[in-house]
Scaffold this motif. Sequence first.
Motif, PDB file in Angstrom:
ATOM      1  N   VAL A 121       0.831  -1.115  -0.004  1.00 49.31           N
ATOM      2  CA  VAL A 121       0.006   0.052  -0.030  1.00 49.31           C
ATOM      3  C   VAL A 121       0.923   1.187  -0.003  1.00 49.31           C
ATOM      4  O   VAL A 121       0.607   2.238  -0.711  1.00 49.31           O
ATOM      5  N   VAL A 122       1.953   1.244   0.816  1.00 55.83           N
ATOM      6  CA  VAL A 122       2.887   2.396   0.852  1.00 55.83           C
ATOM      7  C   VAL A 122       3.385   2.651  -0.542  1.00 55.83           C
ATOM      8  O   VAL A 122       3.532   3.897  -1.004  1.00 55.83           O
ATOM      9  N   ILE A 123       3.991   1.533  -1.336  1.00 54.61           N
ATOM     10  CA  ILE A 123       4.509   1.978  -2.289  1.00 54.61           C
ATOM     11  C   ILE A 123       3.502   2.149  -3.748  1.00 54.61           C
ATOM     12  O   ILE A 123       3.958   3.006  -4.317  1.00 54.61           O
ATOM     13  N   ALA A 124       2.308   1.755  -3.239  1.00 56.23           N
ATOM     14  CA  ALA A 124       1.427   2.189  -4.352  1.00 56.23           C
ATOM     15  C   ALA A 124       0.947   3.748  -4.291  1.00 56.23           C
ATOM     16  O   ALA A 124       1.011   4.424  -5.251  1.00 56.23           O
ATOM     17  N   ILE A 125       1.082   4.172  -2.848  1.00 62.60           N
ATOM     18  CA  ILE A 125       0.751   5.679  -2.673  1.00 62.60           C
ATOM     19  C   ILE A 125       2.002   6.343  -3.105  1.00 62.60           C
ATOM     20  O   ILE A 125       1.680   7.439  -3.859  1.00 62.60           O
ATOM     21  N   LEU A 126       3.066   5.976  -3.026  1.00 64.92           N
ATOM     22  CA  LEU A 126       4.183   6.562  -3.411  1.00 64.92           C
ATOM     23  C   LEU A 126       4.150   6.488  -4.928  1.00 64.92           C
ATOM     24  O   LEU A 126       4.602   7.778  -5.846  1.00 64.92           O
ATOM     25  N   ALA A 127       3.636   5.665  -5.630  1.00 64.86           N
ATOM     26  CA  ALA A 127       3.869   5.457  -6.964  1.00 64.86           C
ATOM     27  C   ALA A 127       2.738   6.502  -7.722  1.00 64.86           C
ATOM     28  O   ALA A 127       2.927   7.152  -8.631  1.00 64.86           O
ATOM     29  N   VAL A 128       1.637   6.461  -7.059  1.00 70.13           N
ATOM     30  CA  VAL A 128       0.492   7.234  -7.543  1.00 70.13           C
ATOM     31  C   VAL A 128       0.774   8.883  -7.198  1.00 70.13           C
ATOM     32  O   VAL A 128       0.051   9.731  -8.092  1.00 70.13           O
ATOM     33  N   VAL A 129       0.831   9.079  -5.981  1.00 72.62           N
ATOM     34  CA  VAL A 129       0.812  10.436  -5.315  1.00 72.62           C
ATOM     35  C   VAL A 129       2.271  11.227  -5.521  1.00 72.62           C
ATOM     36  O   VAL A 129       2.376  12.226  -6.177  1.00 72.62           O
ATOM     37  N   ILE A 130       3.187  10.702  -5.034  1.00 75.74           N
ATOM     38  CA  ILE A 130       4.303  11.192  -4.893  1.00 75.74           C
ATOM     39  C   ILE A 130       5.283  11.498  -6.035  1.00 75.74           C
ATOM     40  O   ILE A 130       5.596  12.552  -6.098  1.00 75.74           O
ATOM     41  N   VAL A 131       5.308  10.453  -6.794  1.00 70.67           N
ATOM     42  CA  VAL A 131       6.314  10.401  -7.889  1.00 70.67           C
ATOM     43  C   VAL A 131       5.827  11.500  -9.025  1.00 70.67           C
ATOM     44  O   VAL A 131       6.451  12.021  -9.451  1.00 70.67           O
ATOM     45  N   PRO A 132       4.417  11.370  -9.517  1.00 73.21           N
ATOM     46  CA  PRO A 132       4.055  12.431 -10.486  1.00 73.21           C
ATOM     47  C   PRO A 132       4.263  13.742  -9.953  1.00 73.21           C
ATOM     48  O   PRO A 132       4.412  14.926 -10.728  1.00 73.21           O
ATOM     49  N   ARG A 133       4.191  13.995  -8.476  1.00 66.86           N
ATOM     50  CA  ARG A 133       4.561  15.353  -7.911  1.00 66.86           C
ATOM     51  C   ARG A 133       6.028  15.650  -8.284  1.00 66.86           C
ATOM     52  O   ARG A 133       6.343  16.841  -8.478  1.00 66.86           O
ATOM     53  N   LEU A 134       6.741  14.933  -8.059  1.00 66.33           N
ATOM     54  CA  LEU A 134       8.068  15.056  -8.043  1.00 66.33           C
ATOM     55  C   LEU A 134       8.438  15.252  -9.478  1.00 66.33           C
ATOM     56  O   LEU A 134       9.568  16.166 -10.024  1.00 66.33           O
ATOM     57  N   VAL A 135       8.070  14.306 -10.470  1.00 66.73           N
ATOM     58  CA  VAL A 135       8.332  14.568 -11.532  1.00 66.73           C
ATOM     59  C   VAL A 135       7.710  15.873 -12.384  1.00 66.73           C
ATOM     60  O   VAL A 135       8.465  16.646 -12.927  1.00 66.73           O
ATOM     61  N   GLY A 136       6.476  16.204 -11.902  1.00 65.68           N
ATOM     62  CA  GLY A 136       5.870  17.719 -12.431  1.00 65.68           C
ATOM     63  C   GLY A 136       6.651  18.735 -11.900  1.00 65.68           C
ATOM     64  O   GLY A 136       6.425  19.908 -12.346  1.00 65.68           O
ATOM     65  N   SER A 137       7.291  18.761 -10.679  1.00 65.39           N
ATOM     66  CA  SER A 137       7.756  19.879 -10.008  1.00 65.39           C
ATOM     67  C   SER A 137       9.372  20.358 -10.777  1.00 65.39           C
ATOM     68  O   SER A 137       9.760  21.458 -10.690  1.00 65.39           O
ATOM     69  N   ALA A 138       9.896  19.548 -11.874  1.00 66.57           N
ATOM     70  CA  ALA A 138      11.055  19.607 -12.565  1.00 66.57           C
ATOM     71  C   ALA A 138      10.548  20.788 -13.284  1.00 66.57           C
ATOM     72  O   ALA A 138       9.684  21.111 -14.178  1.00 66.57           O
ATOM     73  N   PRO A 139      11.667  21.819 -13.415  1.00 64.94           N
ATOM     74  CA  PRO A 139      11.447  22.926 -13.954  1.00 64.94           C
ATOM     75  C   PRO A 139      11.473  22.717 -15.722  1.00 64.94           C
ATOM     76  O   PRO A 139      12.025  21.715 -16.179  1.00 64.94           O
ATOM     77  N   VAL A 140      10.315  23.195 -16.388  1.00 67.68           N
ATOM     78  CA  VAL A 140      10.260  22.748 -17.852  1.00 67.68           C
ATOM     79  C   VAL A 140      10.482  24.141 -18.673  1.00 67.68           C
ATOM     80  O   VAL A 140       9.867  25.247 -18.165  1.00 67.68           O
ATOM     81  N   ALA A 141      11.226  24.094 -19.588  1.00 67.25           N
ATOM     82  CA  ALA A 141      11.359  25.389 -20.634  1.00 67.25           C
ATOM     83  C   ALA A 141      10.261  25.608 -21.122  1.00 67.25           C
ATOM     84  O   ALA A 141       9.813  24.860 -22.144  1.00 67.25           O
ATOM     85  N   GLU A 142       9.535  26.616 -20.899  1.00 68.85           N
ATOM     86  CA  GLU A 142       8.359  27.246 -21.704  1.00 68.85           C
ATOM     87  C   GLU A 142       8.682  27.925 -22.916  1.00 68.85           C
ATOM     88  O   GLU A 142       9.562  28.801 -22.957  1.00 68.85           O
TER      89      GLU A 142
END
Length: 145
Positions: A17-38
């Motif tokens: 359950v903890v790994i699933a929560i990490l995969a669904v909630v935290i990883v996309p936030r980490l990836v999404g917070s990377a600066p993107v050149a607009e």
Amino acid sequence: MQISKLEMRILLGIAVVVIAILAVVIVPRLVGSAPVAEPPIAQVTPTITASPIATPTPTAQSEQQVLDSIVASTVSVYSVLVCDSLTQYASLTIPEIINRVLAEYPTTGLSDQSRQIMAHRVLSESTAKSCPDQSPRVAAGITAG
């Protein structure tokens, strides 16, 4: 201290359950917070030009276009019925059949000559499409009539 099988399964379930929560909630936030050149935003300044709007004008169809349209739609929808009627009225000549059909089904927008041409074409194209065995009879009847 020994861990029972039940306790081991509970711990394993919690880990999943903890790994699933990490995969669904935290990883996309980490990836999404990377600066993107607009890409730079292009500014568009509207320019107003006076140009007449072209409105399509209805064009009158020529008699040939009307004739072609009627023949195409009639053959595509009624070719089998035409063939059945030719078999049913085998005792009638082709000119007699044409006269009966034209008397029952008037067409609007066509002259008498175009109506005759339409009847000949519908018969010829219908037999070619749906009953080639009737084609010689129709061809002979049209040339004779």
